[in-house]
Design an enzyme around this catalytic site. Structure first.
Site, PDB file in Angstrom:
ATOM      1  N   SER A   1       0.818  -1.208   0.000  1.00  0.00           N
ATOM      2  CA  SER A   1       0.000   0.000   0.000  1.00  0.00           C
ATOM      3  C   SER A   1       0.858   1.268   0.000  1.00  0.00           C
ATOM      4  O   SER A   1       1.730   1.393  -0.853  1.00  0.00           O
ATOM      5  CB  SER A   1      -0.953  -0.064   1.196  1.00  0.00           C
ATOM      6  OG  SER A   1      -2.096   0.669   0.918  1.00  0.00           O
TER       7      SER A   1
ATOM      8  N   HIS B   1      -7.738  -5.765   0.122  1.00  0.00           N
ATOM      9  CA  HIS B   1      -6.503  -5.000   0.316  1.00  0.00           C
ATOM     10  C   HIS B   1      -5.771  -5.521   1.557  1.00  0.00           C
ATOM     11  O   HIS B   1      -6.216  -5.317   2.683  1.00  0.00           O
ATOM     12  CB  HIS B   1      -6.911  -3.542   0.502  1.00  0.00           C
ATOM     13  CG  HIS B   1      -5.754  -2.585   0.529  1.00  0.00           C
ATOM     14  ND1 HIS B   1      -4.971  -2.353  -0.571  1.00  0.00           N
ATOM     15  CD2 HIS B   1      -5.259  -1.800   1.520  1.00  0.00           C
ATOM     16  CE1 HIS B   1      -4.048  -1.452  -0.262  1.00  0.00           C
ATOM     17  NE2 HIS B   1      -4.198  -1.113   1.000  1.00  0.00           N
TER      18      HIS B   1
HETATM   19  C1  GTR Z   1      -5.406   4.473   1.691  1.00  0.00           C
HETATM   20  C2  GTR Z   1      -4.827   5.317   0.598  1.00  0.00           C
HETATM   21  C3  GTR Z   1      -4.087   4.450  -0.358  1.00  0.00           C
HETATM   22  C4  GTR Z   1      -3.183   3.450   0.345  1.00  0.00           C
HETATM   23  C5  GTR Z   1      -3.733   2.952   1.664  1.00  0.00           C
HETATM   24  C6  GTR Z   1      -2.756   2.318   2.618  1.00  0.00           C
HETATM   25  O1  GTR Z   1      -6.224   5.155   2.542  1.00  0.00           O
HETATM   26  O2  GTR Z   1      -5.863   5.981  -0.027  1.00  0.00           O
HETATM   27  O3  GTR Z   1      -3.381   5.243  -1.266  1.00  0.00           O
HETATM   28  O4  GTR Z   1      -1.930   3.955   0.514  1.00  0.00           O
HETATM   29  O5  GTR Z   1      -4.326   3.949   2.387  1.00  0.00           O
HETATM   30  O6  GTR Z   1      -1.601   2.676   2.692  1.00  0.00           O
HETATM   31  O7  GTR Z   1      -3.206   1.461   3.373  1.00  0.00           O
END
Ligand code: GTR
Length: 422
Positions: free
Chosen positions: A263, A404
């Site tokens: 991420s 995710h």
């Molecule tokens: C989210 C963000 C993403 C990603 C994510 C993370 O909120 O929008 O770009 O980086 O966080 O790092 O878990």
């Protein structure tokens, strides 16, 4: 009473605003408008890139310059490791399978002092070992169930469900992220794991008074200049400093360090790989917008959204491209191409439209022509693979089922990919 009505109104308007912003987010392929992605083998100044020489001498530096000045930001100076302190080491970790080492890298300048804690698990062998180097989100102690791991004393984002209160971790958060870190499997596969809490280098908040940034301020300066680094570049800088240490560590094969991140930390891993050729392999796990995903596709998270939610991640010049991606002289396929000829793995998840899996795949595909110019395979497919069917050329890609996250499945693919290339 008036005060309460006002607060309720502000709250309501805020909700509406966030909702409107979310509604604009495209998460349906049929709603994607036409867009143009800059070709990695067309010079930014015009004309084709026909040889490796022109790629390395002209196009690569031109692309790197744009990402440095317009996206992630320049590092205003240099700062090496001032001191290393080894806190402890044991050759009887993980039921005798591994060596555990905990150390701090200190950075000192005038009255400033920054301490970066490093946790290492290395397979026991008489050879130097290849390692995965990866930041963690909440402290080294959260990675593995081992009572010997020191609790971080750094600022950590609150999460009462795992006992992170008043921005300090407690014993309750030990091993709380261990499902993301299959340390036993990594060790058994012959790899070491080197991990660092990213907030040691720069706490993840819109505040430039802490972390590494102030080391380079002029008198009276309180934040980086418009073309200077945000937090992603600071985290990438930190990875390079850990690499400085790994080059000195007799147990590690510094020629086989795979930098990996999930991420936001995947964005940092990619930028570290692009700026520091010592990373022999780069792995982006669901890095999304500002990471592996194409910006100009405007699918899922956009430049405007990311700059609004996380104003400290990129340099201020990047704000010029809010709702204006077409004007960006580069796109993220060019960031991936900067990693060539080194092996690069891009991973997405089916249940993660926010990070735009298809945009991540296309970015890897469009980066491939640089690998091909250098006589390598690039991504071995033109079409997006099915879920859970990894592709592995010099560029690897998978889209796995699920949300995710950084999972055992992801790690298993990275180990196969590392076996193939190391
Ligand atoms: C989210 C963000 C993403 C990603 C994510 C993370 O909120 O929008 O770009 O980086 O966080 O790092 O878990």
């Amino acid at each position: 009473m008036k005060g309460i009505i006002f607060i309720v109104l502000v709250f309501f308007l805020n909700l509406q605003h966030t909702k409107a912003q979310r509604e604009k987010v495209i998460s349906d392929e049929s709603k994607v408008s036409e867009y143009q992605i800059p070709d990695v083998l067309t010079r930014l100044k015009g004309g084709p890139v026909k040889s490796p020489k022109v790629w390395f001498k002209k196009q690569r530096p031109d692309i790197l310059k744009v990402f440095t000045e317009e996206v992630y930001g320049k590092i205003p100076g240099t700062q090496g490791i001032s001191d290393v302190k080894i806190w402890e080491s044991s050759d009887n970790a993980i039921n005798g399978l591994a060596i555990r080492k905990q150390l701090s890298l200190f950075f000192k300048k005038n009255d400033r002092n920054l301490e970066v804690n490093v946790l290492m698990y290395l397979p026991k062998t008489d050879r130097k070992v290849p390692v995965f180097l990866a930041y963690n989100f909440t402290g080294n102690h959260a990675v593995y169930n081992d009572p010997n791991i020191r609790l971080t004393e750094s600022w950590v984002a609150n999460n009462p469900s795992v006992g992170i209160i008043n921005n300090q971790v407690t014993e309750q958060s030990r091993a709380s992220a261990s499902d993301r870190w299959p340390v036993d499997e990594i060790i058994k596969a012959g790899y070491g794991l080197v991990t660092v809490y990213y907030g040691d280098v720069d706490p993840d908040k819109n505040d430039f008074s802490d972390g590494i940034h102030p080391f380079f301020y002029n008198k009276d300066q309180t934040q980086p200049k418009t073309d200077e680094w945000g937090s992603i570049a600071a985290w990438a800088w930190g990875l390079s400093r850990v690499m400085d240490y790994l080059e000195r560590d007799m147990l590690v094969d510094a020629g086989k360090v795979a930098v990996l991140g999930h991420s936001r930390l995947g964005k940092a891993a990619l930028w570290a790989g692009a700026t520091d050729p010592r990373f022999a392999m780069v792995i982006s796990n669901e890095s999304g917008c500002g990471g592996a995903a194409l910006s100009k596709r405007i699918f899922g998270e956009t430049v405007q959204i990311i700059n609004t939610s996380f104003p400290h991640w990129f340099c201020d010049n990047f704000l010029k491209y809010n709702n204006n991606e077409a004007q960006l002289p580069v796109d993220q396929n060019m960031l991936l191409a900067l990693i060539a000829p080194r092996p690069l793995y891009v991973a997405s998840a089916e249940g993660d439209p926010w990070a735009d899996p298809r945009g991540e795949f296309l970015s890897a595909k469009y980066a491939s022509s640089v690998y091909e110019l250098l006589g390598l395979e690039g991504l071995p497919a033109k079409e997006m693979p099915k879920v859970n069917e990894p592709l592995m050329g010099t560029i690897g890609y998978h889209i796995r089922s699920g949300k995710h996250n950084l999972t055992l499945y992801d790690w298993q693919q990275y180990i196969v990919f590392a076996d193939k290339h190391f």
